[in-house]
Design a protein around this motif. Structure first.
Motif, PDB file in Angstrom:
ATOM      1  N   GLY A 350     -19.995  -5.543 -16.790  1.00  0.00           N
ATOM      2  CA  GLY A 350     -21.506  -5.152 -16.155  1.00  0.00           C
ATOM      3  C   GLY A 350     -22.261  -6.338 -15.521  1.00  0.00           C
ATOM      4  O   GLY A 350     -22.349  -6.229 -14.199  1.00  0.00           O
ATOM      5  N   ILE A 351     -22.199  -7.317 -16.708  1.00  0.00           N
ATOM      6  CA  ILE A 351     -23.136  -8.260 -15.788  1.00  0.00           C
ATOM      7  C   ILE A 351     -22.675  -8.991 -14.405  1.00  0.00           C
ATOM      8  O   ILE A 351     -23.598  -9.246 -13.891  1.00  0.00           O
ATOM      9  CB  ILE A 351     -23.345  -9.422 -16.709  1.00  0.00           C
ATOM     10  N   VAL A 352     -21.055  -8.521 -14.558  1.00  0.00           N
ATOM     11  CA  VAL A 352     -20.969  -9.558 -12.960  1.00  0.00           C
ATOM     12  C   VAL A 352     -21.374  -8.142 -11.616  1.00  0.00           C
ATOM     13  O   VAL A 352     -21.709  -8.407 -11.227  1.00  0.00           O
ATOM     14  CB  VAL A 352     -18.749  -9.708 -13.164  1.00  0.00           C
ATOM     15  N   ALA A 353     -20.979  -6.906 -12.266  1.00  0.00           N
ATOM     16  CA  ALA A 353     -21.277  -6.176 -11.074  1.00  0.00           C
ATOM     17  C   ALA A 353     -22.789  -5.646 -10.751  1.00  0.00           C
ATOM     18  O   ALA A 353     -23.017  -5.500  -9.464  1.00  0.00           O
ATOM     19  CB  ALA A 353     -20.644  -4.656 -11.553  1.00  0.00           C
ATOM     20  N   ALA A 354     -23.868  -6.397 -11.553  1.00  0.00           N
ATOM     21  CA  ALA A 354     -24.709  -5.472 -11.491  1.00  0.00           C
ATOM     22  C   ALA A 354     -26.016  -6.928 -11.174  1.00  0.00           C
ATOM     23  O   ALA A 354     -26.839  -7.327 -10.616  1.00  0.00           O
ATOM     24  CB  ALA A 354     -25.600  -5.552 -13.101  1.00  0.00           C
ATOM     25  N   LEU A 355     -25.423  -8.080 -11.568  1.00  0.00           N
ATOM     26  CA  LEU A 355     -26.192  -9.949 -11.534  1.00  0.00           C
ATOM     27  C   LEU A 355     -26.050  -9.323  -9.538  1.00  0.00           C
ATOM     28  O   LEU A 355     -27.565 -10.416  -9.330  1.00  0.00           O
ATOM     29  CB  LEU A 355     -25.356 -10.509 -11.559  1.00  0.00           C
ATOM     30  N   PRO A 356     -25.761  -9.210  -8.437  1.00  0.00           N
ATOM     31  CA  PRO A 356     -26.433  -9.460  -7.769  1.00  0.00           C
ATOM     32  C   PRO A 356     -27.287  -8.718  -7.292  1.00  0.00           C
ATOM     33  O   PRO A 356     -27.880  -9.295  -5.787  1.00  0.00           O
ATOM     34  CB  PRO A 356     -25.197  -9.176  -6.141  1.00  0.00           C
TER      35      PRO A 356
END
Length: 388
Positions: A350-356
């Motif tokens: 979830g963090i990887v997908a939302a980070l950008p």
């Protein structure tokens, strides 16, 4: 006040006399408490100073304000007799364990007599040190007494609501020239322009949206985060919205507008059907944007997502919904309690997908990091994602 009685003379008389001293010191000593005290000592070693101390403290003290008076009365009553005076002294001379953090930070009672300035300074330093230590403790590792003290510290927070410029203009010292007010002032001065009047845009509260993850992995932090949300809502009830996210979306703004935090948290708990359940951040975030976000709740707002980023659903869906949210909101802040721990890396799906699509990624594992979050929310800058 009766004189101390040694243990060899009559142990029961010595213990009962101690309760009389406590009653004179201002403690609410009832017959039931005296009976409980004697029963507790009967199960322990009456010659042990530590066991006698804690037996009386747990049965005779009913308020934090009683503790300093109890300690002084115990020290005076059970002081070992001098050499040659007869009697049997309490053989265990170890000092009782220090009180917990909640006791260190409790205020002094009204019936407490004034000691020296050194004692007052020592109590003040203990109180300040306890608060400072608690500010940096992980919320998931607190004891029940520390959690109770943290609730009082959270209630003392005074967040500054974020502001945004309005289209309305108002008189100001700096800004645009106000021809109408300048000419009207000149007419009152016989046609002489003495001062150039100005006007500028007024400010209005910027909307704040808090999305709090109440899934099983966030359960150790959920209570403190909801209390934090209660403080923010009470500060600006008209411009703050709070939702819980897990397997479904639940609006809890109305419950958190109650003045009493305990009643507000109880009503919030009854309103949340998926407490300590799973996590479907993408689907829940899409439901929020479709029902509330694009209809006005998230437009030009500061959106804060409290979650550890564990996603059971499709991470691509979460990334696309975070992109939608970033286009609507003024600022998107993600608060991950694990981000403040040593060795943390944003590798959760979830963090990887939302980070950008985030403006900032913050840690929310302690009171100090929540105070830092309030500063970030109040600031007007956006910008690229940063970790703090």
């Amino acid at each position: 006040m009766p004189a101390p009685v040694t243990v060899d003379e009559d142990p029961i008389a010595a213990l009962v006399g101690f309760t009389v001293v406590l009653r004179h010191a201002g403690l609410n000593i009832t017959t039931d408490r005296v009976t409980a005290f004697l029963s507790a000592v009967d199960q322990l070693d009456v010659t042990s100073r530590v066991q006698t101390y804690w037996a009386g403290r747990l049965t005779l003290c009913s308020d934090p304000d009683d503790l300093p008076r109890y300690d002084r009365a115990f020290a005076d009553w059970f002081t070992p007799p001098r050499e040659g005076s007869g009697g049997t002294e309490l053989i265990d001379q170890r000092k009782p364990p220090p009180p917990k953090l909640a006791a260190l930070t409790s205020p002094n009672g009204q019936g407490e007599s004034d000691d020296s300035e050194g004692d007052e300074e020592e109590q003040f330093l203990a109180r300040a040190s306890g608060n400072e230590v608690l500010r940096h403790r992980d919320l998931a590792e607190l004891s029940p007494a520390e959690r109770e003290h943290l609730r009082r510290l959270l209630a003392l927070l005074k967040p500054d609501p974020p502001q945004r410029p309005s289209r309305r203009l108002h008189p100001a010292r700096r800004g645009f020239s106000d021809a109408h007010r300048t000419l009207r002032a000149a007419l009152r001065n016989g046609g002489e322009i003495r001062e150039l009047r100005k006007r500028d845009h007024s400010v209005r509260p910027r909307k704040v949206v808090l999305l709090i993850d109440v899934s099983g992995s966030m359960e150790p932090y959920a209570d403190a985060l909801l209390r934090f949300a209660h403080v923010v809502v009470r500060r600006a009830p008209a411009s703050t919205e709070v939702f819980t996210i897990g397997t479904r979306l639940t609006r809890v703004t109305r419950e958190l507008r109650m003045r009493d935090p305990e009643r507000a948290l109880a009503a919030t708990g009854r309103a949340i059907p998926d407490w300590s359940g799973g996590t479907r951040l993408g689907e829940v975030l899409r439901a929020f944007i479709d029902r509330w976000g694009q209809r006005g709740a998230a437009r030009r707002a500061v959106v804060v997502v409290f979650s550890d980023g564990w996603e059971r659903g499709d991470t691509e869906l979460l990334g696309s919904q975070c992109a939608r949210l970033a286009r609507l909101a003024h600022k998107v802040v993600w608060v991950n309690p694990h981000a403040g721990k040593d060795g943390y890396a944003p590798i959760q799906g979830g963090i990887v997908a939302a980070l950008p699509h985030l403006n900032q990624l913050l840690a929310g594992h302690s009171l100090a990091t929540l105070e830092k979050l309030l500063e970030v929310m109040a600031s007007s800058d956006g910008g690229r994602v940063t970790r703090r």
